[in-house]
Design an enzyme around this catalytic site. Sequence first.
Site, short mmCIF file in Angstrom:
data_model
loop_
_atom_site.label_atom_id
_atom_site.label_comp_id
_atom_site.label_asym_id
_atom_site.label_seq_id
_atom_site.Cartn_x
_atom_site.Cartn_y
_atom_site.Cartn_z
N GLU A 100 11.78 1.32 -8.81
CA GLU A 100 10.61 0.93 -8.03
C GLU A 100 9.84 2.18 -7.63
O GLU A 100 10.41 3.28 -7.54
CB GLU A 100 11.15 0.15 -6.83
CG GLU A 100 10.27 -0.63 -5.95
CD GLU A 100 9.08 -1.39 -6.46
OE1 GLU A 100 8.29 -0.84 -7.25
OE2 GLU A 100 8.88 -2.52 -6.00
N ASP A 101 8.56 2.02 -7.38
CA ASP A 101 7.77 3.17 -6.93
C ASP A 101 7.99 3.46 -5.45
O ASP A 101 8.19 4.59 -5.05
CB ASP A 101 6.27 2.96 -7.23
CG ASP A 101 5.74 1.62 -6.74
OD1 ASP A 101 6.50 0.83 -6.13
OD2 ASP A 101 4.54 1.33 -6.97
N ASP A 104 8.53 -0.37 1.02
CA ASP A 104 7.72 -0.34 2.24
C ASP A 104 8.37 -1.30 3.24
O ASP A 104 9.31 -0.93 3.93
CB ASP A 104 6.30 -0.76 1.84
CG ASP A 104 5.29 -0.64 2.94
OD1 ASP A 104 5.55 0.06 3.93
OD2 ASP A 104 4.21 -1.26 2.84
N LYS A 132 9.43 4.19 2.77
CA LYS A 132 8.78 4.26 4.09
C LYS A 132 9.67 3.52 5.08
O LYS A 132 9.43 2.35 5.38
CB LYS A 132 7.43 3.54 4.04
CG LYS A 132 6.27 4.32 3.53
CD LYS A 132 4.99 3.54 3.82
CE LYS A 132 4.05 3.59 2.66
NZ LYS A 132 2.88 2.71 2.84
N PHE A 153 -0.44 5.09 3.61
CA PHE A 153 -0.64 4.50 2.29
C PHE A 153 -0.86 5.65 1.30
O PHE A 153 -1.69 6.53 1.54
CB PHE A 153 -1.83 3.55 2.28
CG PHE A 153 -1.84 2.66 1.09
CD1 PHE A 153 -1.08 1.49 1.07
CD2 PHE A 153 -2.57 2.98 -0.05
CE1 PHE A 153 -1.06 0.67 -0.05
CE2 PHE A 153 -2.56 2.17 -1.17
CZ PHE A 153 -1.80 1.01 -1.17
N ASP A 160 -1.35 2.91 -7.04
CA ASP A 160 -2.80 2.74 -7.03
C ASP A 160 -3.31 2.23 -5.69
O ASP A 160 -2.56 1.76 -4.84
CB ASP A 160 -3.22 1.74 -8.10
CG ASP A 160 -2.90 0.31 -7.70
OD1 ASP A 160 -1.77 0.07 -7.22
OD2 ASP A 160 -3.78 -0.57 -7.81
N ARG A 166 -3.91 5.79 -10.16
CA ARG A 166 -2.55 5.80 -10.70
C ARG A 166 -2.29 7.03 -11.54
O ARG A 166 -1.15 7.45 -11.71
CB ARG A 166 -2.37 4.60 -11.66
CG ARG A 166 -2.15 3.29 -11.01
CD ARG A 166 -1.66 2.30 -12.04
NE ARG A 166 -1.93 0.92 -11.66
CZ ARG A 166 -1.22 0.24 -10.78
NH1 ARG A 166 -0.20 0.79 -10.17
NH2 ARG A 166 -1.53 -1.01 -10.50
P1 5GP Z 1 7.18 -3.97 0.17
O1 5GP Z 1 7.47 -5.35 -0.32
O2 5GP Z 1 8.39 -3.08 0.25
O3 5GP Z 1 6.42 -4.00 1.47
O4 5GP Z 1 6.15 -3.34 -0.82
C1 5GP Z 1 6.48 -2.86 -2.03
C2 5GP Z 1 5.25 -2.72 -2.91
O5 5GP Z 1 4.06 -2.55 -2.13
C3 5GP Z 1 5.35 -1.49 -3.75
O6 5GP Z 1 5.99 -1.76 -4.97
C4 5GP Z 1 3.89 -1.12 -3.93
O7 5GP Z 1 3.35 -1.84 -5.01
C5 5GP Z 1 3.22 -1.58 -2.67
N1 5GP Z 1 3.07 -0.49 -1.71
C6 5GP Z 1 3.72 -0.32 -0.54
N2 5GP Z 1 3.33 0.81 0.08
C7 5GP Z 1 2.43 1.37 -0.74
C8 5GP Z 1 1.67 2.59 -0.66
O8 5GP Z 1 1.75 3.41 0.28
N3 5GP Z 1 0.83 2.83 -1.70
C9 5GP Z 1 0.70 1.99 -2.77
N4 5GP Z 1 -0.16 2.34 -3.72
N5 5GP Z 1 1.40 0.85 -2.87
C10 5GP Z 1 2.25 0.56 -1.86
#
Ligand code: 5GP
Length: 178
Positions: A100-101, A104, A132, A153, A160, A166
């Site tokens: 995963e990237d 959050d 995070k 963010f 992106d 990206r």
């Molecule tokens: P979560 O479900 O953990 O809140 O979010 C995961 C997804 O939200 C990540 O795979 C990503 O696509 C997006 N995301 C969360 N934080 C960021 C951020 O700081 N920048 C970007 N570009 N995408 C984020």
Amino acid sequence: MGFDLGEVLIRRKTIQERVRELAFDIGSAYGDMDLVLIGVLKGAVVFLSDLIRELPVSITTELDFLAVTSYGPSTESSGVVRIIKDLDININGRNVIIVEDIVDTGLTLSYLVSILREREPEMLEICSLLDKPSRRKTEIDIAFKGFEIPDEFVVGYGLDYSGRWRNLPEIHTLKKRD
Ligand code: 5GP
């Protein structure tokens, strides 16, 4: 409200070094095992493609991809996660690492993990470039983690904002447009 590109948070060289370390850790943990790496589209593609090239040759890796919707044009998670592209391969009995990237709130991954566990892989771990922790809404065990970052963010290196940035080689914050 619009955003412009902000300052560099993580430099290219720092990312490269950490990716190499993560690949080493995966190599040390799984030696000569047969792994399935699952990239979560689209943000993890750049990270995954760098990561696999740093893995030891002794590991055999099969690649597959999943796509989920988690964010619209805004920078806030809706908490709603939906699979829009499922795996092509059967992971039953396989050793799987989800790549995963960023984690959050953790909602996306906890949903994915629960779906993939039902398919009864032998092992299921998570590798995320960014984390995070201050934003977490659900507990997630990230076995391989690149960097913990503050509640900002970020874009670049595959991540992106509304389809932009990206392609940047470094990870940047965003700043509100004046
Ligand atoms: P979560 O479900 O953990 O809140 O979010 C995961 C997804 O939200 C990540 O795979 C990503 O696509 C997006 N995301 C969360 N934080 C960021 C951020 O700081 N920048 C970007 N570009 N995408 C984020």
